[in-house]
Design a protein around this motif. Structure first.
Motif, short mmCIF file in Angstrom:
data_model
loop_
_atom_site.label_atom_id
_atom_site.label_comp_id
_atom_site.label_asym_id
_atom_site.label_seq_id
_atom_site.Cartn_x
_atom_site.Cartn_y
_atom_site.Cartn_z
N SER A 46 4.10 -5.23 -1.65
CA SER A 46 3.08 -6.22 -1.26
C SER A 46 1.86 -6.14 -2.17
O SER A 46 1.32 -7.16 -2.60
N ALA B 82 8.52 -7.54 -6.30
CA ALA B 82 7.30 -8.34 -6.16
C ALA B 82 7.58 -9.80 -6.49
O ALA B 82 7.10 -10.70 -5.79
N LEU C 154 0.62 -10.41 3.76
CA LEU C 154 1.72 -9.53 3.39
C LEU C 154 1.42 -8.14 3.92
O LEU C 154 0.37 -7.58 3.66
N ALA D 260 0.56 -8.98 -4.79
CA ALA D 260 -0.83 -9.46 -4.77
C ALA D 260 -1.47 -9.31 -6.14
O ALA D 260 -2.25 -10.15 -6.58
N GLY E 227 3.38 -4.26 4.60
CA GLY E 227 4.57 -3.47 4.36
C GLY E 227 4.35 -2.02 4.68
O GLY E 227 3.22 -1.56 4.81
N GLY F 49 7.69 -1.32 1.01
CA GLY F 49 7.21 -2.67 1.32
C GLY F 49 5.72 -2.80 1.10
O GLY F 49 5.23 -3.83 0.67
N VAL G 290 7.00 -16.11 -0.49
CA VAL G 290 5.68 -16.65 -0.14
C VAL G 290 5.60 -18.12 -0.52
O VAL G 290 5.12 -18.95 0.26
N LEU H 33 9.36 -11.29 -3.58
CA LEU H 33 8.43 -11.50 -2.47
C LEU H 33 7.57 -12.74 -2.71
O LEU H 33 7.35 -13.54 -1.80
#
Length: 65
Positions: free
Chosen positions: A52, A19, A42, A56, A44, A48, A26, A22
Protein backbone atom coordinates in the motif's frame (compact mmCIF):
# COMPACT_ATOMS: atom_id res chain seq x y z
CA UNK A 1 9.47 -32.09 4.67
CA UNK A 2 11.96 -29.52 3.42
CA UNK A 3 10.87 -26.01 2.52
CA UNK A 4 12.30 -24.59 -0.72
CA UNK A 5 14.39 -21.47 -0.24
CA UNK A 6 15.05 -18.63 -2.64
CA UNK A 7 18.77 -17.94 -2.83
CA UNK A 8 18.40 -14.38 -4.17
CA UNK A 9 14.96 -12.93 -3.35
CA UNK A 10 13.98 -9.65 -4.99
CA UNK A 11 11.69 -8.14 -2.38
CA UNK A 12 11.81 -4.64 -3.89
CA UNK A 13 10.93 -5.95 -7.34
CA UNK A 14 8.07 -7.98 -5.92
CA UNK A 15 6.72 -4.93 -4.08
CA UNK A 16 6.86 -2.92 -7.33
CA UNK A 17 4.85 -5.53 -9.23
CA UNK A 18 2.28 -5.85 -6.45
CA UNK A 19 2.00 -2.05 -6.18
CA UNK A 20 1.21 -1.85 -9.90
CA UNK A 21 -1.47 -4.51 -9.46
CA UNK A 22 -2.94 -2.62 -6.52
CA UNK A 23 -3.04 0.62 -8.50
CA UNK A 24 -4.90 -1.23 -11.26
CA UNK A 25 -7.51 -2.27 -8.70
CA UNK A 26 -7.75 1.32 -7.42
CA UNK A 27 -8.31 2.57 -10.98
CA UNK A 28 -11.07 0.00 -11.44
CA UNK A 29 -12.84 1.05 -8.25
CA UNK A 30 -12.49 4.76 -9.08
CA UNK A 31 -14.67 4.13 -12.15
CA UNK A 32 -17.44 2.43 -10.19
CA UNK A 33 -20.56 4.57 -9.63
CA UNK A 34 -20.92 3.45 -6.00
CA UNK A 35 -17.38 4.58 -5.05
CA UNK A 36 -16.34 8.09 -4.02
CA UNK A 37 -13.25 8.19 -6.23
CA UNK A 38 -11.25 10.67 -4.13
CA UNK A 39 -11.89 8.84 -0.85
CA UNK A 40 -10.34 5.42 -1.46
CA UNK A 41 -8.27 4.14 1.45
CA UNK A 42 -5.53 1.53 1.17
CA UNK A 43 -4.92 -0.51 4.31
CA UNK A 44 -2.68 -3.51 4.67
CA UNK A 45 -1.02 -5.77 7.18
CA UNK A 46 2.58 -6.98 6.79
CA UNK A 47 3.25 -7.22 3.06
CA UNK A 48 -0.09 -5.59 2.26
CA UNK A 49 0.96 -2.58 4.29
CA UNK A 50 4.25 -2.20 2.48
CA UNK A 51 2.55 -2.70 -0.90
CA UNK A 52 0.00 0.00 0.00
CA UNK A 53 2.84 2.40 0.82
CA UNK A 54 4.69 1.47 -2.37
CA UNK A 55 1.52 2.10 -4.40
CA UNK A 56 0.99 5.45 -2.71
CA UNK A 57 4.61 6.35 -3.48
CA UNK A 58 4.18 5.53 -7.21
CA UNK A 59 1.37 7.99 -7.81
CA UNK A 60 0.96 11.74 -7.74
CA UNK A 61 -2.59 11.41 -6.46
CA UNK A 62 -3.38 12.95 -3.09
CA UNK A 63 -2.25 10.55 -0.39
CA UNK A 64 -2.51 10.74 3.35
CA UNK A 65 -0.46 8.32 5.40
Amino acid sequence: MEIARCSSPDYVGAEEVLAQDLLGAVDYFRDQPCVIADQIVLVGHLQGGSVSLAAANKTLRAVAA
